[in-house]
Design a protein around this motif. Structure first.
Motif, PDB file in Angstrom:
ATOM      1  N   THR A   5      42.288  36.382  72.190  1.00 43.59           N
ATOM      2  CA  THR A   5      41.919  37.884  71.957  1.00 43.59           C
ATOM      3  C   THR A   5      41.926  38.146  70.403  1.00 43.59           C
ATOM      4  O   THR A   5      42.780  38.266  70.189  1.00 43.59           O
ATOM      5  CB  THR A   5      42.430  38.779  72.860  1.00 43.59           C
ATOM      6  OG1 THR A   5      42.206  38.730  74.140  1.00 43.59           O
ATOM      7  CG2 THR A   5      41.783  40.172  72.512  1.00 43.59           C
ATOM      8  N   GLU A  30      44.845  34.055  74.212  1.00 38.84           N
ATOM      9  CA  GLU A  30      45.162  35.336  74.084  1.00 38.84           C
ATOM     10  C   GLU A  30      46.722  35.596  74.147  1.00 38.84           C
ATOM     11  O   GLU A  30      47.303  34.726  74.932  1.00 38.84           O
ATOM     12  CB  GLU A  30      44.522  35.924  75.388  1.00 38.84           C
ATOM     13  CG  GLU A  30      45.041  37.344  75.929  1.00 38.84           C
ATOM     14  CD  GLU A  30      44.277  38.009  77.063  1.00 38.84           C
ATOM     15  OE1 GLU A  30      43.900  36.917  77.740  1.00 38.84           O
ATOM     16  OE2 GLU A  30      44.400  39.173  77.258  1.00 38.84           O
ATOM     17  N   ILE A  69      36.802  37.277  72.791  1.00 40.31           N
ATOM     18  CA  ILE A  69      37.502  36.825  73.848  1.00 40.31           C
ATOM     19  C   ILE A  69      37.067  35.493  74.227  1.00 40.31           C
ATOM     20  O   ILE A  69      35.862  35.300  74.300  1.00 40.31           O
ATOM     21  CB  ILE A  69      37.678  37.571  75.476  1.00 40.31           C
ATOM     22  CG1 ILE A  69      38.165  38.946  74.988  1.00 40.31           C
ATOM     23  CG2 ILE A  69      38.733  36.477  76.238  1.00 40.31           C
ATOM     24  CD1 ILE A  69      38.329  39.823  76.330  1.00 40.31           C
ATOM     25  N   SER A  74      36.619  46.321  68.148  1.00 42.87           N
ATOM     26  CA  SER A  74      36.102  45.714  69.266  1.00 42.87           C
ATOM     27  C   SER A  74      36.827  44.259  69.295  1.00 42.87           C
ATOM     28  O   SER A  74      37.537  43.769  68.316  1.00 42.87           O
ATOM     29  CB  SER A  74      34.637  45.456  69.313  1.00 42.87           C
ATOM     30  OG  SER A  74      34.220  44.743  68.059  1.00 42.87           O
ATOM     31  N   ASN A  75      36.759  43.614  70.635  1.00 47.22           N
ATOM     32  CA  ASN A  75      37.309  42.436  70.784  1.00 47.22           C
ATOM     33  C   ASN A  75      36.519  41.180  71.119  1.00 47.22           C
ATOM     34  O   ASN A  75      35.258  41.385  71.406  1.00 47.22           O
ATOM     35  CB  ASN A  75      38.364  42.379  71.890  1.00 47.22           C
ATOM     36  CG  ASN A  75      39.400  43.542  71.679  1.00 47.22           C
ATOM     37  OD1 ASN A  75      39.905  43.375  70.673  1.00 47.22           O
ATOM     38  ND2 ASN A  75      40.017  44.092  72.747  1.00 47.22           N
ATOM     39  N   ILE A 128      33.315  35.632  74.979  1.00 47.79           N
ATOM     40  CA  ILE A 128      32.754  37.194  75.437  1.00 47.79           C
ATOM     41  C   ILE A 128      32.850  38.271  74.421  1.00 47.79           C
ATOM     42  O   ILE A 128      34.311  38.465  73.846  1.00 47.79           O
ATOM     43  CB  ILE A 128      33.672  37.550  76.814  1.00 47.79           C
ATOM     44  CG1 ILE A 128      33.573  36.507  77.888  1.00 47.79           C
ATOM     45  CG2 ILE A 128      33.228  38.699  77.017  1.00 47.79           C
ATOM     46  CD1 ILE A 128      34.510  36.565  79.003  1.00 47.79           C
ATOM     47  N   ASP A 129      31.824  38.569  74.030  1.00 45.94           N
ATOM     48  CA  ASP A 129      31.888  39.627  73.042  1.00 45.94           C
ATOM     49  C   ASP A 129      32.130  41.108  73.846  1.00 45.94           C
ATOM     50  O   ASP A 129      31.154  41.332  74.609  1.00 45.94           O
ATOM     51  CB  ASP A 129      30.814  39.429  71.964  1.00 45.94           C
ATOM     52  CG  ASP A 129      30.934  38.412  71.212  1.00 45.94           C
ATOM     53  OD1 ASP A 129      31.686  38.558  70.379  1.00 45.94           O
ATOM     54  OD2 ASP A 129      29.917  37.674  71.083  1.00 45.94           O
ATOM     55  N   THR A 130      33.122  41.949  73.565  1.00 40.23           N
ATOM     56  CA  THR A 130      33.132  43.231  74.133  1.00 40.23           C
ATOM     57  C   THR A 130      31.985  44.036  73.368  1.00 40.23           C
ATOM     58  O   THR A 130      31.626  45.129  73.984  1.00 40.23           O
ATOM     59  CB  THR A 130      34.355  43.876  73.869  1.00 40.23           C
ATOM     60  OG1 THR A 130      34.725  44.074  72.789  1.00 40.23           O
ATOM     61  CG2 THR A 130      35.410  42.777  74.743  1.00 40.23           C
ATOM     62  N   ASP A 131      31.639  43.789  72.219  1.00 36.92           N
ATOM     63  CA  ASP A 131      30.590  44.572  71.528  1.00 36.92           C
ATOM     64  C   ASP A 131      29.684  43.533  70.626  1.00 36.92           C
ATOM     65  O   ASP A 131      30.268  43.031  69.981  1.00 36.92           O
ATOM     66  CB  ASP A 131      31.167  45.614  70.410  1.00 36.92           C
ATOM     67  CG  ASP A 131      30.259  46.513  69.822  1.00 36.92           C
ATOM     68  OD1 ASP A 131      29.155  46.083  69.847  1.00 36.92           O
ATOM     69  OD2 ASP A 131      30.663  47.353  68.827  1.00 36.92           O
ATOM     70  N   THR A 165      40.853  40.929  67.679  1.00 35.56           N
ATOM     71  CA  THR A 165      40.402  42.072  67.446  1.00 35.56           C
ATOM     72  C   THR A 165      39.629  42.244  66.059  1.00 35.56           C
ATOM     73  O   THR A 165      40.369  41.752  65.125  1.00 35.56           O
ATOM     74  CB  THR A 165      41.689  43.327  67.367  1.00 35.56           C
ATOM     75  OG1 THR A 165      42.154  43.082  68.840  1.00 35.56           O
ATOM     76  CG2 THR A 165      41.047  44.480  67.147  1.00 35.56           C
ATOM     77  N   GLN A 167      29.944  43.624  67.272  1.00 37.74           N
ATOM     78  CA  GLN A 167      31.172  43.244  66.636  1.00 37.74           C
ATOM     79  C   GLN A 167      31.722  44.437  65.688  1.00 37.74           C
ATOM     80  O   GLN A 167      32.269  44.267  64.273  1.00 37.74           O
ATOM     81  CB  GLN A 167      31.301  41.987  65.897  1.00 37.74           C
ATOM     82  CG  GLN A 167      31.275  40.789  66.682  1.00 37.74           C
ATOM     83  CD  GLN A 167      31.499  39.618  66.080  1.00 37.74           C
ATOM     84  OE1 GLN A 167      31.600  39.163  65.031  1.00 37.74           O
ATOM     85  NE2 GLN A 167      31.355  38.487  66.788  1.00 37.74           N
TER      86      GLN A 167
END
Length: 222
Positions: A123, A13, A104, A101-102, A91-94, A125, A97
């Protein structure tokens, strides 16, 4: 359309730049000074000034090595080294994808000898189904003490084919103000010893190697 795989999204990140704090004093106000100093009382006692007053830590942004007026440090040119990367958490924030979305990732960083030398965070994007823009931060330690951070960025796409060009965008500590380039080659290496296996005790093996070249940097420590 092909979906961008989380497996191809690597490391770290981007560390946030810290605004530079100037230590310059304000100009003295134009006040009229007395021509004769006041007479001290014979019973005057010298005021005690505590010696353990807290000291402010000077903070440096990643693209400036030290204060503008500090000429004690010399710029160092050309340094080559390798970083072995093992992604340990994703870690998928969505989960879909979607664009914006990010993803991590957290990684363990090893030296070619197999010794653990730091941690990495990234991170990424999602731009679209084939492209992601990634920002990396790698913390490096020596004998358990943080000695440097390096910051990178890369554009990942379905055309990388296991080879990813990376830019060095800054650094702190012994790599302060770093500029350079790197590239990542995806390959599995049996580091750390005994990695792999199955079940809850599985240890992730190194799955990529970074070949880093720093064109210039300053070593001022923390």
């Amino acid at each position: 359309r092909k979906k961008l795989s989380s497996r191809n999204l690597r490391l770290r990140e981007m560390a946030k730049n810290t605004p530079y704090r100037s230590n310059a004093q304000h100009p003295h106000s134009h006040q009229t000074k007395p021509t004769t100093p006041p007479t001290k009382s014979p019973h005057h006692h010298h005021q005690h000034v505590p010696t353990n007053s807290p000291q402010l830590r000077t903070e440096y942004p990643t693209n400036q090595p030290t204060k503008d007026n500090d000429s004690t440090l010399k710029k160092i040119h050309m340094k080559h080294f390798n970083l072995l990367i093992s992604v340990v958490n994703i870690i998928d924030t969505d989960v879909n994808q979607a664009p914006g979305s990010n993803v991590i990732l957290e990684s363990t960083v090893y030296a070619p000898s197999g010794k653990t030398i730091g941690r990495g965070f990234v991170t990424c994007t999602i731009v679209d189904s084939t492209i992601a823009q990634c920002h990396y931060a790698v913390s490096l330690k020596k004998d358990g003490v943080l000695v440097a951070e390096l910051h990178f960025q890369a554009k990942l796409s379905s055309q990388n084919k296991g080879y990813i060009p990376i830019s060095v965008t800054g650094g702190t500590g012994m790599f302060s103000g770093a500029k350079g380039s790197a590239y990542e080659v995806q390959q599995t290496i049996n580091i750390p010893a005994g990695c792999g296996g199955e079940g809850a005790q599985v240890t992730q093996c190194v799955n990529s190697v970074w070949y880093v070249t720093l064109y210039e940097y300053y070593d001022h420590g923390y």
